[in-house]
Design an enzyme around this catalytic site. Structure first.
Site, short mmCIF file in Angstrom:
data_model
loop_
_atom_site.label_atom_id
_atom_site.label_comp_id
_atom_site.label_asym_id
_atom_site.label_seq_id
_atom_site.Cartn_x
_atom_site.Cartn_y
_atom_site.Cartn_z
CB SER A 186 33.31 30.82 40.23
OG SER A 186 32.87 31.94 39.67
CG HIS A 235 34.44 32.69 44.32
ND1 HIS A 235 35.36 33.13 45.35
CD2 HIS A 235 34.78 33.09 43.46
CE1 HIS A 235 36.25 33.92 44.73
NE2 HIS A 235 35.71 34.00 43.37
CG ASP A 259 34.20 35.60 40.86
OD1 ASP A 259 35.17 35.89 41.44
OD2 ASP A 259 33.75 34.58 40.30
CG MET A 270 33.84 40.80 37.90
SD MET A 270 34.28 39.86 36.38
CE MET A 270 34.56 38.42 37.00
CG HIS A 317 37.23 37.77 44.04
ND1 HIS A 317 37.69 36.96 42.75
CD2 HIS A 317 38.11 38.74 43.98
CE1 HIS A 317 38.66 37.38 42.44
NE2 HIS A 317 39.04 38.38 42.97
CG MET A 319 37.77 40.89 40.70
SD MET A 319 37.40 39.52 39.78
CE MET A 319 35.95 38.86 40.78
CG MET A 375 43.58 36.91 41.35
SD MET A 375 41.88 36.42 41.60
CE MET A 375 41.55 35.74 39.80
N GLY A 385 38.36 38.89 35.37
CA GLY A 385 37.48 39.44 34.64
C GLY A 385 36.44 38.23 33.86
CG PHE A 386 36.46 37.68 30.99
CD1 PHE A 386 35.36 38.17 30.30
CD2 PHE A 386 37.62 38.73 30.89
CE1 PHE A 386 35.07 39.30 30.03
CE2 PHE A 386 37.40 39.87 30.41
CZ PHE A 386 36.21 40.22 29.81
N GLY A 387 35.53 33.97 33.51
CA GLY A 387 35.68 32.62 33.68
C GLY A 387 36.21 32.17 32.58
N GLY A 388 36.65 30.66 32.75
CA GLY A 388 36.87 29.92 31.61
C GLY A 388 38.24 30.04 30.98
CG ASP A 394 39.26 32.96 41.65
OD1 ASP A 394 38.70 32.26 40.80
OD2 ASP A 394 38.57 34.08 42.07
N GLY A 395 41.01 30.67 39.29
CA GLY A 395 41.37 30.99 37.98
C GLY A 395 41.67 29.80 37.29
N GLY A 396 41.25 29.29 36.58
CA GLY A 396 41.56 27.94 35.70
C GLY A 396 41.76 26.67 36.26
N GLY A 419 34.82 27.56 38.49
CA GLY A 419 33.59 27.78 37.73
C GLY A 419 33.36 27.00 36.81
C1 DX5 Z 1 37.96 35.27 37.56
C2 DX5 Z 1 36.96 35.07 38.62
C3 DX5 Z 1 36.90 33.58 38.98
C4 DX5 Z 1 36.30 33.04 37.97
C5 DX5 Z 1 36.65 31.48 37.82
O1 DX5 Z 1 38.13 36.86 37.32
O2 DX5 Z 1 37.50 35.64 40.02
O3 DX5 Z 1 36.41 33.42 40.26
O4 DX5 Z 1 34.75 32.74 37.97
O5 DX5 Z 1 36.13 30.71 36.71
P1 DX5 Z 1 36.92 29.39 36.16
O6 DX5 Z 1 37.16 28.49 37.35
O7 DX5 Z 1 36.01 29.19 35.07
O8 DX5 Z 1 38.41 29.84 35.73
ZN ZN Z 2 36.76 35.08 41.90
#
Ligand code: DX5
Ligand code: ZN
Length: 221
Positions: A8, A33, A35, A37, A66, A68, A137, A142-145, A175-177, A197
Site C-alpha cells: 500500500s 495498491h 488507496d 480516499m 482501492h 474509499m 477489510m 481510512g488510515f494505515g497502521g 487489507d489492513g493491519g 503498508g
Molecule cells: C486502509 C487502507 C489500507 C492501508 C493499509 O484504509 O485501505 O490499504 O493503507 O495499511 P496498513 O498495512 O499499514 O494497515
Molecule cells: Zn486499501
C-alpha cells in the site's frame, strides 16, 4: 494457495516513490495498491489520478486501486484510461453496484468489491459472477497502521466458502493491519492477495519486508 503481496503506497515516502516501489517489486511484490480516499466515505484524504499517472511513467506492474470514496463510478473511465488494472470500490458507497462492476470490466479492468468489517458478506452474494476480486477489510478504512481486527479471519474463510459455492474464481484480498504476525492466519483462512503498508514501507529493508511476509505463509508453523 498463492501469496500475492500488494504494497500500500499510502505508507510509502512519496518523495522517494520510484525508489521505494522498485525496491518492493524487486522483493517480489506483484501489485501496487493505491488507496484513494475522499474525506467523505472515510475521514481522510489521499491521492488519486496524479499518483496513478506517476506510477505509469516508470512501471508496468499491475495497479490495484482501492476507492474509499462516495460514488466511485465517477472514476471508472478516468482510471481505466490512465492504466489502472484493478478497480475496487465499496458497495456501501454507491447504489447500482452490478452496473458499475460491468462497466469496470467493459473498460478492461478487473472489478472488485471491498467490504468494511461490519458489512455482511451477503452484499456480494448476488454478484459473484460479476466479480474478479473481493477485498475483505481487516480494519475500518481510512488510515494505515491500524491493528488487524481478529474477526476478519473468520470472514475470509466464509468468503472463500461463498466463492467456492458459486464456483467463482475471484481473487480474495485482505487489507489492513497485515504484518508478520497476522498474515499467516489470513492466508490459512483462504486469502491469496495481501495488502500491506506499514509492514513494508515502515521497514528499513523494503525488499526483505516483502520476502518476510511471503515466508510467513510458506513456512510450516
Ligand atoms: C486502509 C487502507 C489500507 C492501508 C493499509 O484504509 O485501505 O490499504 O493503507 O495499511 P496498513 O498495512 O499499514 O494497515
Ligand atoms: Zn486499501
Amino acid at each position: 494457495m498463492d501469496v500475492r503481496i500488494a504494497p500500500s503506497l499510502l505508507a510509502s515516502d512519496l518523495g522517494r516513490l520510484r525508489e521505494q516501489v522498485e525496491a518492493a517489486l524487486a522483493g517480489g511484490a506483484e501489485w501496487l495498491h493505491v488507496d484513494v480516499m475522499d474525506g467523505r466515505f472515510v475521514p481522510n484524504l489521499t491521492f488519486g489520478a496524479p499518483l496513478i499517472k506517476a506510477l505509469r511513467r516508470f512501471t508496468d506492474a499491475p495497479i490495484d486501486v482501492h476507492l474509499m470514496v462516495v460514488e466511485p463510478e465517477n472514476y471508472i473511465a478516468e482510471y481505466a484510461d490512465l492504466g489502472a488494472n484493478v478497480f475496487t470500490f465499496h458497495p456501501e458507497a454507491t447504489v447500482h453496484v452490478q452496473r458499475h462492476l460491468a462497466e469496470i470490466r467493459r473498460r478492461g479492468m478487473a472489478a472488485g468489491l471491498a467490504l468494511n468489517p461490519s458489512t455482511p458478506l451477503s452484499l456480494i452474494e448476488e454478484v459473484t459472477a460479476d466479480l474478479d476480486l473481493v477485498l475483505i477489510m481487516s480494519v475500518n478504512p481510512g488510515f494505515g497502521g491500524q491493528g488487524y481486527i481478529p474477526q476478519a479471519t473468520g470472514k475470509i474463510a466464509r468468503t472463500r466458502q461463498l466463492l467456492d459455492r458459486h464456483a467463482a474464481r475471484a481473487t480474495l484480498e485482505v487489507d489492513g493491519g497485515i504484518t508478520l504476525d497476522t498474515i499467516r492466519a489470513a492466508w490459512q483462512a483462504g486469502a491469496d492477495t495481501f495488502v500491506a503498508g506499514t509492514a513494508i514501507f515502515g521497514q528499513p529493508d523494503i525488499g526483505e519486508a516483502v520476502r518476510g511476509l511471503q515466508r510467513q505463509c510458506r513456512e510450516r508453523a
